[in-house]
Scaffold this motif. Structure first.
Motif, mmCIF file in Angstrom:
data_model
loop_
_atom_site.group_PDB
_atom_site.id
_atom_site.type_symbol
_atom_site.label_atom_id
_atom_site.label_comp_id
_atom_site.label_asym_id
_atom_site.label_seq_id
_atom_site.Cartn_x
_atom_site.Cartn_y
_atom_site.Cartn_z
ATOM 1 N N ALA A 16 72.670 54.731 6.721
ATOM 2 C CA ALA A 16 71.362 54.106 7.152
ATOM 3 C C ALA A 16 71.567 52.647 7.514
ATOM 4 C CB ALA A 16 70.194 54.374 6.468
ATOM 5 N N LYS A 17 72.458 51.896 6.983
ATOM 6 C CA LYS A 17 72.684 50.321 7.391
ATOM 7 C C LYS A 17 72.820 50.136 8.793
ATOM 8 C CE LYS A 17 73.355 49.065 2.540
ATOM 9 N NZ LYS A 17 74.517 48.224 1.858
ATOM 10 N N LEU A 18 73.893 51.110 9.238
ATOM 11 C CA LEU A 18 74.341 51.192 10.627
ATOM 12 C C LEU A 18 73.315 51.077 11.699
ATOM 13 C CD1 LEU A 18 76.830 50.962 12.818
ATOM 14 C CD2 LEU A 18 76.875 53.540 12.284
ATOM 15 N N TYR A 19 72.507 52.273 11.335
ATOM 16 C CA TYR A 19 71.441 52.289 12.422
ATOM 17 C C TYR A 19 70.553 51.255 12.404
ATOM 18 C CZ TYR A 19 73.619 57.027 12.550
ATOM 19 O OH TYR A 19 74.557 57.869 12.597
ATOM 20 N N VAL A 20 70.099 50.795 11.255
ATOM 21 C CA VAL A 20 68.989 49.709 10.923
ATOM 22 C C VAL A 20 69.563 48.412 11.717
ATOM 23 C CG1 VAL A 20 68.132 48.118 9.297
ATOM 24 C CG2 VAL A 20 68.200 50.451 8.846
ATOM 25 N N ALA A 21 70.977 48.058 11.418
ATOM 26 C CA ALA A 21 71.439 46.816 12.194
ATOM 27 C C ALA A 21 71.631 47.118 13.592
ATOM 28 C CB ALA A 21 72.843 46.667 11.436
ATOM 29 N N TRP A 22 71.791 48.314 14.121
ATOM 30 C CA TRP A 22 72.068 48.289 15.599
ATOM 31 C C TRP A 22 70.396 48.335 16.033
ATOM 32 C CZ3 TRP A 22 75.322 53.076 17.615
ATOM 33 C CH2 TRP A 22 75.244 53.056 18.832
ATOM 34 N N ALA A 23 69.462 48.996 15.691
ATOM 35 C CA ALA A 23 68.252 48.969 16.138
ATOM 36 C C ALA A 23 67.700 47.620 16.012
ATOM 37 C CB ALA A 23 67.282 49.678 15.068
ATOM 38 N N MET A 24 68.005 46.660 14.938
ATOM 39 C CA MET A 24 67.374 45.550 15.090
ATOM 40 C C MET A 24 67.829 44.452 16.143
ATOM 41 S SD MET A 24 67.504 44.500 10.807
ATOM 42 C CE MET A 24 66.765 42.790 10.986
ATOM 43 N N TYR A 25 69.024 44.732 16.522
ATOM 44 C CA TYR A 25 69.785 43.991 17.546
ATOM 45 C C TYR A 25 69.034 44.470 18.855
ATOM 46 C CZ TYR A 25 73.035 41.752 20.820
ATOM 47 O OH TYR A 25 73.514 40.982 21.799
ATOM 48 N N LEU A 26 68.923 46.010 19.113
ATOM 49 C CA LEU A 26 68.277 46.377 20.224
ATOM 50 C C LEU A 26 66.915 45.940 20.392
ATOM 51 C CD1 LEU A 26 69.627 50.045 20.360
ATOM 52 C CD2 LEU A 26 70.286 48.337 21.902
ATOM 53 N N GLU A 27 66.211 45.809 19.449
ATOM 54 C CA GLU A 27 64.844 45.262 19.362
ATOM 55 C C GLU A 27 64.976 43.911 19.645
ATOM 56 O OE1 GLU A 27 60.853 44.781 16.519
ATOM 57 O OE2 GLU A 27 62.775 45.759 15.881
ATOM 58 N N LEU A 28 65.886 43.162 19.262
ATOM 59 C CA LEU A 28 66.064 41.828 19.662
ATOM 60 C C LEU A 28 66.148 41.643 21.058
ATOM 61 C CD1 LEU A 28 65.825 38.786 18.422
ATOM 62 C CD2 LEU A 28 68.492 38.938 18.315
ATOM 63 N N CYS A 29 66.760 42.475 21.809
ATOM 64 C CA CYS A 29 67.030 42.370 23.142
ATOM 65 C C CYS A 29 65.814 43.116 23.819
ATOM 66 C CB CYS A 29 68.502 43.333 23.284
ATOM 67 S SG CYS A 29 69.756 42.358 22.831
ATOM 68 N N LYS A 30 65.045 43.426 23.311
ATOM 69 C CA LYS A 30 63.772 43.976 23.815
ATOM 70 C C LYS A 30 64.139 45.503 24.769
ATOM 71 C CE LYS A 30 61.338 39.679 24.577
ATOM 72 N NZ LYS A 30 60.741 38.873 25.642
ATOM 73 N N ARG A 31 65.110 46.223 23.968
ATOM 74 C CA ARG A 31 65.364 47.537 24.715
ATOM 75 C C ARG A 31 64.808 48.593 23.839
ATOM 76 N NH1 ARG A 31 71.765 46.589 25.628
ATOM 77 N NH2 ARG A 31 71.767 48.939 26.327
ATOM 78 N N TYR A 32 63.399 48.838 23.916
ATOM 79 C CA TYR A 32 62.765 49.438 23.044
ATOM 80 C C TYR A 32 62.716 50.954 22.986
ATOM 81 C CZ TYR A 32 60.400 45.005 22.465
ATOM 82 O OH TYR A 32 60.020 43.451 22.425
ATOM 83 N N PRO A 33 63.022 51.618 24.157
ATOM 84 C CA PRO A 33 63.342 53.095 24.264
ATOM 85 C C PRO A 33 64.595 53.233 23.436
ATOM 86 C CG PRO A 33 62.645 52.172 26.569
ATOM 87 C CD PRO A 33 62.850 51.105 25.458
ATOM 88 N N GLU A 34 65.478 52.588 23.406
ATOM 89 C CA GLU A 34 66.793 52.810 22.949
ATOM 90 C C GLU A 34 66.671 52.787 21.388
ATOM 91 O OE1 GLU A 34 70.152 50.789 24.231
ATOM 92 O OE2 GLU A 34 69.343 50.629 26.299
ATOM 93 N N VAL A 35 65.664 51.912 20.977
ATOM 94 C CA VAL A 35 65.277 51.814 19.612
ATOM 95 C C VAL A 35 64.858 53.069 19.055
ATOM 96 C CG1 VAL A 35 64.085 50.565 17.626
ATOM 97 C CG2 VAL A 35 65.172 49.330 19.612
ATOM 98 N N GLU A 36 63.985 53.611 19.749
ATOM 99 C CA GLU A 36 63.190 55.049 19.505
ATOM 100 C C GLU A 36 64.383 55.964 19.422
ATOM 101 O OE1 GLU A 36 60.245 55.531 18.680
ATOM 102 O OE2 GLU A 36 58.883 53.794 19.222
ATOM 103 N N ALA A 37 65.017 56.209 20.263
ATOM 104 C CA ALA A 37 66.210 57.085 20.408
ATOM 105 C C ALA A 37 67.098 56.905 19.135
ATOM 106 C CB ALA A 37 66.878 57.128 21.742
ATOM 107 N N LEU A 38 67.503 55.800 18.806
ATOM 108 C CA LEU A 38 68.304 55.393 17.996
ATOM 109 C C LEU A 38 67.785 56.048 16.430
ATOM 110 C CD1 LEU A 38 71.246 54.120 17.166
ATOM 111 C CD2 LEU A 38 70.040 52.098 16.802
ATOM 112 N N TYR A 39 66.681 55.578 16.015
ATOM 113 C CA TYR A 39 66.134 56.434 14.825
ATOM 114 C C TYR A 39 65.840 57.768 14.972
ATOM 115 C CZ TYR A 39 64.567 51.428 13.216
ATOM 116 O OH TYR A 39 64.594 50.193 12.625
ATOM 117 N N HIS A 40 65.635 58.558 16.189
ATOM 118 C CA HIS A 40 65.431 59.648 16.310
ATOM 119 C C HIS A 40 67.135 60.313 15.846
ATOM 120 C CE1 HIS A 40 64.117 63.414 17.758
ATOM 121 N NE2 HIS A 40 65.230 63.563 18.177
ATOM 122 N N THR A 41 67.909 59.779 16.363
ATOM 123 C CA THR A 41 69.304 60.237 16.175
ATOM 124 C C THR A 41 69.871 60.046 14.674
ATOM 125 O OG1 THR A 41 70.076 59.623 18.429
ATOM 126 C CG2 THR A 41 71.624 60.099 16.814
ATOM 127 N N ALA A 42 69.349 59.112 14.121
ATOM 128 C CA ALA A 42 69.602 58.737 12.566
ATOM 129 C C ALA A 42 68.921 59.617 11.771
ATOM 130 C CB ALA A 42 69.176 57.295 12.356
#
Length: 334
Positions: A105-131
């Motif tokens: 889960a650490k991989l997806y959390v770190a990945w999602a936090m960076y995407l959120e920092l870049c304001k790529r919110y749809p990708e954050v939702e999809a990333l949590y869904h895939t995790a």
């Protein structure tokens, strides 16, 4: 003394390098952990002198074996390496492509936090869904970070509505019968009886794992009981496997795609050679147009060169006499 301290640090480096070069394969991960911990302790700022990025590039490349792909210590090395670079998206995609830490889960959390920092919110939702689909552990870590993201998302939407002069209370309310549909879109909420499952294809940044090259699920959408519902056709055949083999990650210096030059001393720095300035050719002299008619009769039709206009008029009046213009200066009489 700085010189003595530098010699001591170089000696310690040589000891770690010797241990890594002569240890067994089952001890290689431990030796690298000790080397990295010592470097972080003595170079807390992780500057260029520490060579910490180069060490992470070496250890992650040398430890890239199938036995360690899901090892938490090896996955943590990759995450620490990603935290040191400017754009870690290539690292996260490389890990997913090669199956490194896909159960962590650490991989997806770190990945999602960076995407959120870049304001790529749809990708954050999809990333949590895939995790969630991949069963990343620990689930509690994934759940807590998703809840924090959802709260920040609601707060951000409120600020957007406030900036537009409206309020969330003006939005249409969702009836109780549609609450189940809303809950089904929560990727981390466990399925319950009575909830309508969602068959909407969700975009995902992951290319493998039963998804097409465009990131959409290849499973066909299930038609609902409503005959008026819109059915979207999707190919049920799985996408062909990609022949691209991403087995090595380029170093950070090459991935930055910048024209970096090695630092040199000021006397050794040379600029581009300047070409000698060429003298411009002088333009041709201005040619004055001369009327042929004026050249034939200079005294009668034009003013000669060097003669004032008043003198020219006086000369013309004397030459022609009083009959030249008899009534030019006489008043009219009736």
């Amino acid at each position: 003394e700085p010189t003595k301290l530098g010699l001591d640090l170089d000696g310690e480096r040589l000891k770690f390098e010797h241990q890594i070069a002569n240890c067994d394969d089952d001890q290689l991960l431990d030796r690298w952990q000790e080397y990295l911990a010592w470097t972080r302790q003595h170079f807390p700022m992780a500057g260029q002198q520490s060579r910490l990025v180069e060490l992470y590039e070496r250890c992650t490349r040398e430890l890239m074996v199938s036995q360690l792909l899901q090892d938490p210590r090896y996955v943590q090395m990759w995450l620490d390496y990603a935290a040191l670079v400017q754009n870690p998206l290539d690292i996260y995609r490389f890990l997913d492509h090669n199956g490194v830490g896909v159960q962590s889960a650490k991989l997806y959390v770190a990945w999602a936090m960076y995407l959120e920092l870049c304001k790529r919110y749809p990708e954050v939702e999809a990333l949590y869904h895939t995790a969630k689909q991949r069963g990343a552990r620990p689930k509690e870590l994934l759940q807590s970070h998703y809840e924090n993201y959802a709260q920040e998302n609601v707060k951000r939407l409120k600020e957007q509505f406030a900036s537009m002069g409206s309020d969330l209370s003006d939005a249409p309310r969702v009836s109780d019968e549609n609450q189940g549909l809303r809950a089904a879109f929560n990727p981390l909420r466990p399925d319950r009886d009575g909830l309508v499952p969602s068959h909407r294809p969700v975009w995902s940044p992951f290319a493998g794992g039963g998804q097409s090259s465009r990131g959409l699920s290849t499973a066909a959408a299930q038609p609902s009981g409503n005959p008026k519902a819109l059915c979207i056709f999707q190919d049920s055949a799985p996408a062909p496997a990609s022949s691209f083999a991403w087995t090595a990650l380029p170093p950070e210096r090459e991935r930055r795609k910048e024209n970096l030059r090695a630092p040199v001393r000021w006397p050794e720095a040379t600029g581009p050679a300047l070409e000698p300035r060429q003298k411009r050719a002088k333009p041709n002299a201005l040619e004055v147009f001369e009327d042929e008619e004026c050249a034939e009769r200079p005294a009668a039709s034009c003013v000669p060169h060097g003669v004032a206009l008043r003198a020219f008029l006086d000369i013309t009046a004397t030459t022609k006499g009083p009959t030249a213009s008899p009534s030019a200066f006489q008043p009219l009489t009736h």
